[in-house]
Design an enzyme around this catalytic site. Structure first.
Site, mmCIF file in Angstrom:
data_model
loop_
_atom_site.group_PDB
_atom_site.id
_atom_site.type_symbol
_atom_site.label_atom_id
_atom_site.label_comp_id
_atom_site.label_asym_id
_atom_site.label_seq_id
_atom_site.Cartn_x
_atom_site.Cartn_y
_atom_site.Cartn_z
ATOM 1 N N LYS A 1 35.293 -8.463 75.760
ATOM 2 C CA LYS A 1 36.398 -9.203 75.149
ATOM 3 C C LYS A 1 37.517 -9.490 76.146
ATOM 4 O O LYS A 1 38.277 -10.442 75.976
ATOM 5 C CB LYS A 1 36.931 -8.465 73.913
ATOM 6 C CG LYS A 1 35.915 -8.444 72.756
ATOM 7 C CD LYS A 1 36.556 -8.312 71.408
ATOM 8 C CE LYS A 1 35.563 -8.052 70.302
ATOM 9 N NZ LYS A 1 35.090 -9.186 69.568
ATOM 10 N N LYS B 1 25.183 -12.231 70.951
ATOM 11 C CA LYS B 1 25.371 -11.775 69.568
ATOM 12 C C LYS B 1 26.129 -12.813 68.739
ATOM 13 O O LYS B 1 27.055 -13.440 69.230
ATOM 14 C CB LYS B 1 26.186 -10.470 69.625
ATOM 15 C CG LYS B 1 26.512 -9.848 68.301
ATOM 16 C CD LYS B 1 27.346 -8.577 68.477
ATOM 17 C CE LYS B 1 28.834 -8.789 68.293
ATOM 18 N NZ LYS B 1 29.267 -9.114 66.939
ATOM 19 N N LYS C 1 32.081 -13.350 64.793
ATOM 20 C CA LYS C 1 32.990 -14.237 64.067
ATOM 21 C C LYS C 1 34.166 -14.702 64.911
ATOM 22 O O LYS C 1 34.718 -15.770 64.669
ATOM 23 C CB LYS C 1 33.445 -13.605 62.758
ATOM 24 C CG LYS C 1 34.221 -12.322 62.879
ATOM 25 C CD LYS C 1 34.640 -11.842 61.497
ATOM 26 C CE LYS C 1 34.424 -10.355 61.320
ATOM 27 N NZ LYS C 1 35.056 -9.516 62.345
HETATM 28 P P1 ATP Z 1 34.556 -9.931 66.275
HETATM 29 O O1 ATP Z 1 34.004 -11.090 67.024
HETATM 30 O O2 ATP Z 1 35.956 -10.121 65.788
HETATM 31 O O3 ATP Z 1 34.367 -8.619 66.990
HETATM 32 P P2 ATP Z 1 32.230 -9.342 64.659
HETATM 33 O O4 ATP Z 1 31.420 -10.435 64.044
HETATM 34 O O5 ATP Z 1 31.685 -8.638 65.853
HETATM 35 O O6 ATP Z 1 33.695 -9.900 64.932
HETATM 36 P P3 ATP Z 1 33.264 -6.878 63.531
HETATM 37 O O7 ATP Z 1 34.351 -6.923 62.520
HETATM 38 O O8 ATP Z 1 33.585 -6.542 64.935
HETATM 39 O O9 ATP Z 1 32.503 -8.306 63.490
HETATM 40 O O10 ATP Z 1 32.114 -5.902 63.043
HETATM 41 C C1 ATP Z 1 31.866 -5.606 61.672
HETATM 42 C C2 ATP Z 1 30.480 -4.987 61.558
HETATM 43 O O11 ATP Z 1 29.478 -6.002 61.743
HETATM 44 C C3 ATP Z 1 30.185 -3.926 62.614
HETATM 45 O O12 ATP Z 1 29.434 -2.900 62.008
HETATM 46 C C4 ATP Z 1 29.356 -4.647 63.642
HETATM 47 O O13 ATP Z 1 28.521 -3.787 64.375
HETATM 48 C C5 ATP Z 1 28.558 -5.581 62.748
HETATM 49 N N1 ATP Z 1 28.099 -6.785 63.446
HETATM 50 C C6 ATP Z 1 28.882 -7.728 64.026
HETATM 51 N N2 ATP Z 1 28.145 -8.705 64.542
HETATM 52 C C7 ATP Z 1 26.835 -8.377 64.296
HETATM 53 C C8 ATP Z 1 25.585 -8.990 64.596
HETATM 54 N N3 ATP Z 1 25.538 -10.140 65.262
HETATM 55 N N4 ATP Z 1 24.446 -8.379 64.188
HETATM 56 C C9 ATP Z 1 24.486 -7.197 63.504
HETATM 57 N N5 ATP Z 1 25.638 -6.573 63.208
HETATM 58 C C10 ATP Z 1 26.808 -7.143 63.584
HETATM 59 MG MG MG Z 2 32.866 -7.128 66.784
#
Ligand code: ATP
Ligand code: MG
Length: 328
Positions: A112, A195, A198
């Site tokens: 990040k 990955k 969001k």
């Molecule tokens: P950001 O980009 O803000 O980090 P994010 O999509 O990674 O957003 P988080 O809020 O960081 O979402 O994570 C919430 C949950 O979703 C965590 O348990 C994380 O491991 C899971 N997660 C996030 N992205 C994935 C993915 N692509 N596949 C499986 N699990 C995911």
């Molecule tokens: Mg995340």
């Protein structure tokens, strides 16, 4: 002892299919297993710049999504991280028991901050795993369902618990990451080597996408050379990702799916994956819209915060006492 489960999502952007598979899909099963503390990680959402109105809207959305996924307020506590001050108070203590060296090795921090200038990287982004450890510790959670990308942070939380308990006695509960076998890392549809996220939306399926949009995204997902629908992350990352999505939603194994699609061409296979995602998300979206309309999340968040504060304050007191702070 019954299981204590803690899980959270950051309101940093529109929820993705990755978030759904990691957290929302299994919410009902988690509630059957034990006591669930489910939170909206709004303090964590501040670690990268975010517009206040967007943060507010995302937080409401996230509450409604949890409820649409089947969260039962009687069997769990749903709350905003910021509505339980003990998170910040414990953070002020625990930041002294995790070290710069170990924090700078965290992959999420490296990823990040990679494109940021050093003087724009907030201290909160660096110290993120400290607050995350506090989120877990406060509820004596022994199970933390997450995607694979968060396991490194949980390892660090475990190190912290060990370190703390060795020094002060058996004060903190040891948490364990729980990562689903199929669907631990959903990849971008446009670049299946990164990955789905969001806050960096490239090739994401959003939980609010219309069925037509979902279908279009899946039909145009990057696939690979060859024509066989087979799981091979190295040589067929695109097809492997679509297989993973299908299996995670249908709760079947990869080999079962390979059998189903043995004679399919890529186009027909993608159509089946699109149908699976649409079948899952359409009723979920209907429930979400209803919850947004009747604002039922407001009372749920209020009640959830009360339950969470009661437990979190007890743990905080236990820690304060153990380290020698006067409780007056
Ligand atoms: P950001 O980009 O803000 O980090 P994010 O999509 O990674 O957003 P988080 O809020 O960081 O979402 O994570 C919430 C949950 O979703 C965590 O348990 C994380 O491991 C899971 N997660 C996030 N992205 C994935 C993915 N692509 N596949 C499986 N699990 C995911
Ligand atoms: Mg995340």
């Amino acid at each position: 002892m019954a299981e204590r489960i803690l899980t959270g999502i950051k309101p940093t952007g529109q929820l993705t299919l990755g978030n759904y598979i990691a957290v929302l899909k299994n919410l009902k099963q988690q509630m059957d297993r034990g006591e669930c503390f489910i939170f909206i990680a709004d303090l964590h959402a501040l670690t990268l710049p975010i517009d206040p109105e967007v943060l507010r809207q995302n937080s409401i959305d996230l509450a409604a999504f949890y409820l649409a996924a089947g969260l039962d307020p009687k069997r769990s506590a749903l709350f905003l991280q910021s509505s339980v001050p003990a998170h910040s108070e414990l953070n002020a203590i625990m930041q002294n028991y995790l070290y710069m060296g170990e924090l700078s090795r965290m992959t999420q921090f490296k990823e990040k901050s990679a494109k940021m200038k050093e003087n724009a990287i907030g201290l909160g982004l660096f110290a993120y795993p400290v607050l995350m450890a506090c989120d877990i510790i406060l509820y004596d959670a022994n199970i933390v369902p997450v995607g694979e990308d968060q396991t490194q942070h949980i390892e660090l939380a475990r190190d912290l618990v060990n370190r703390f308990n060795n020094r002060y006695g058996n004060i903190l509960t040891m948490p364990k990451a729980e990562v689903r076998k199929v669907g631990k890392r959903i990849m971008s549809l446009s670049n299946p080597t990164v990955k789905m996220s969001k806050s960096d939306p490239k090739g994401d399926i959003f939980l609010k996408d219309d069925p037509a949009v979902i279908r279009k995204k899946i039909m145009s997902a990057v696939t690979d050379l060859g024509s066989e629908v087979k799981f091979d992350e190295e040589n067929k990352p695109g097809i492997s990702n679509l297989l993973t999505i299908y299996c995670a939603l249908k709760d079947i194994s990869i080999s079962e799916a390979e059998q189903i699609f043995a004679n399919y061409r890529y186009g027909d296979f993608k159509k089946a994956v699109a149908d699976a995602v649409i079948d899952e998300l359409v009723p979920f979206q209907e429930r979400y819209r209803q919850i947004i309309k009747d604002k039922s999340y407001e009372d749920v968040l209020n009640e959830g915060a009360k339950k969470a504060r009661a437990i979190a304050n007890q743990t905080l007191k236990r820690v304060q006492k153990a380290i020698g702070l006067l409780i007056v």
